[in-house]
Write an enzyme that holds these catalytic residues in place. Structure first.
Site, short mmCIF file in Angstrom:
data_model
loop_
_atom_site.label_atom_id
_atom_site.label_comp_id
_atom_site.label_asym_id
_atom_site.label_seq_id
_atom_site.Cartn_x
_atom_site.Cartn_y
_atom_site.Cartn_z
N HIS A 130 0.82 -1.23 0.00
CA HIS A 130 0.00 0.00 0.00
C HIS A 130 0.85 1.27 0.00
O HIS A 130 0.31 2.37 -0.15
CB HIS A 130 -0.93 0.04 1.22
CG HIS A 130 -1.97 -1.04 1.23
ND1 HIS A 130 -2.81 -1.27 0.16
CD2 HIS A 130 -2.30 -1.96 2.17
CE1 HIS A 130 -3.63 -2.28 0.45
NE2 HIS A 130 -3.32 -2.73 1.65
N HIS A 169 -6.28 -7.34 -0.45
CA HIS A 169 -6.43 -5.91 -0.72
C HIS A 169 -5.69 -5.52 -2.00
O HIS A 169 -4.64 -6.09 -2.30
CB HIS A 169 -5.87 -5.09 0.45
CG HIS A 169 -6.51 -5.40 1.77
ND1 HIS A 169 -5.94 -6.26 2.69
CD2 HIS A 169 -7.67 -4.98 2.32
CE1 HIS A 169 -6.73 -6.34 3.75
NE2 HIS A 169 -7.79 -5.59 3.55
N ASP A 248 -4.40 -12.85 3.43
CA ASP A 248 -5.63 -12.39 4.07
C ASP A 248 -6.88 -12.66 3.23
O ASP A 248 -7.98 -12.26 3.62
CB ASP A 248 -5.54 -10.92 4.48
CG ASP A 248 -4.87 -10.05 3.44
OD1 ASP A 248 -4.63 -10.54 2.32
OD2 ASP A 248 -4.58 -8.88 3.74
#
Ligand SMILES: [Zn+2]
Length: 313
Positions: A130, A169, A248
């Protein structure tokens, strides 16, 4: 040649506070499971070095690196904590952990290129995908995978590399850094919608972004990889693969709502091993990103490592 496993005690000294999912216990869980399953004996365990600013500058602006260092390096002496965003904070151990994480990816890249390891996994934190060119966010400070990929291109003379991101993500930071760099093809899937709510509209033609609806199982992801990732990756013929290995998307992980299990991580990893064999003499560097259910994380990393190392379950 074996699979190298890079980590460092400094990576456990980065602590964002009680109850934060990106916690030091993540690495302890991975390590304990490797010992308990005796998988550790099949790996070449190595300490991560510290990355240098010059190496990090291949993916981040000088101004950002200097500002981050000025704000968080002094925390080692002051013992204080500093919030960078609502999810991301730094403490006394953070600066060294950040440099070890990027340093692991860099050392792993050199080891694989120089033939000192067949492939490598970096069990590091903080994660990186990120982190954008100019900003730390989402538990991430420097973008370990982007730093390593640019090192392979700019310092080691490779013409084309791929970044594969299977964290739940979207790797918005990696996309921000490499969009338009046609020497890199980035293939990713991610739950959508989910933090950071980007990715549905790729920022560059060198992106293969596959949004996946919440509550999808592994079969949906496997089909997407076969139909959307692999044809583009085979056309691109990457000379090295960098994996943003987040775990995740596991069905036991509460930060996402996908339904992957350990067998899916074995399958994904084996597809990447096969791809690397076809185009890159097997060269893979995999860096830990997310994965917050400690048991599921440890078992999924073990499945990933068995496929990388060619060890039967
Ligand atoms: Zn994640």
């Amino acid at each position: 040649m074996t699979t190298a496993f890079y980590s460092h005690a400094d990576c456990r000294a980065h602590d964002m506070g009680r109850g934060h999912p990106e916690c030091p216990q993540r690495l302890a869980a991975i390590h304990d499971h490797l010992i308990a399953t005796e998988l550790a004996s099949a790996l070449d365990l190595r300490d991560a070095p510290l990355a240098t600013a010059a190496q990090i500058e291949r993916a981040h602006s000088t101004r950002f690196i200097s500002a981050l260092q000025a704000s968080i390096e002094p925390l080692a002496a002051s013992g204080k904590h500093l919030a960078l965003d609502p999810d991301t904070s730094a403490g006394p151990g953070t600066w060294n952990a950040v440099l070890r994480s990027a340093g692991a990816a860099l050392a792993a890249t050199d080891a694989v290129i120089d033939g000192h390891a067949a492939n490598a996994f970096c069990a590091v934190r903080p994660p990186g995908h990120h982190a954008t060119r100019h900003q730390a966010m989402g538990f991430c400070f420097f973008n370990n995978v982007a730093v390593a990929a640019r090192h392979a291109l700019d310092a080691r003379g490779f013409a084309r590399v791929a970044i594969i991101d299977f964290d739940v993500h979207h790797g918005n930071g990696t996309e921000d850094i490499i969009a338009g760099d046609e020497r890199i093809l980035m293939a990713s899937f991610f739950q959508h919608p989910l933090y950071p709510y980007s990715g549905a509209m790729p920022k560059g033609t060198n992106m293969v972004n596959v949004p996946i609806p919440p509550y999808s199982r592994g079969s949906v992801v496997r089909a997407a990889i076969e139909q959307m990732w692999l044809p583009r990756l085979d056309d691109f013929k990457p000379r090295m693969l960098f994996l943003s290995a987040g775990f995740d998307a596991h069905r036991e992980d509460e930060l996402g709502q996908l339904g992957l299990i350990e067998a899916d991580y074995s399958w994904i990893t084996q597809r990447m091993v096969d791809l690397a064999e076809r185009h890159a003499q097997g060269r893979i560097v995999s860096c830990l990103e997310g994965g917050y259910n400690l048991g599921a994380l440890a078992r999924s990393v073990a499945a990933h490592l068995r496929a990388l190392a060619g060890v039967a379950p």
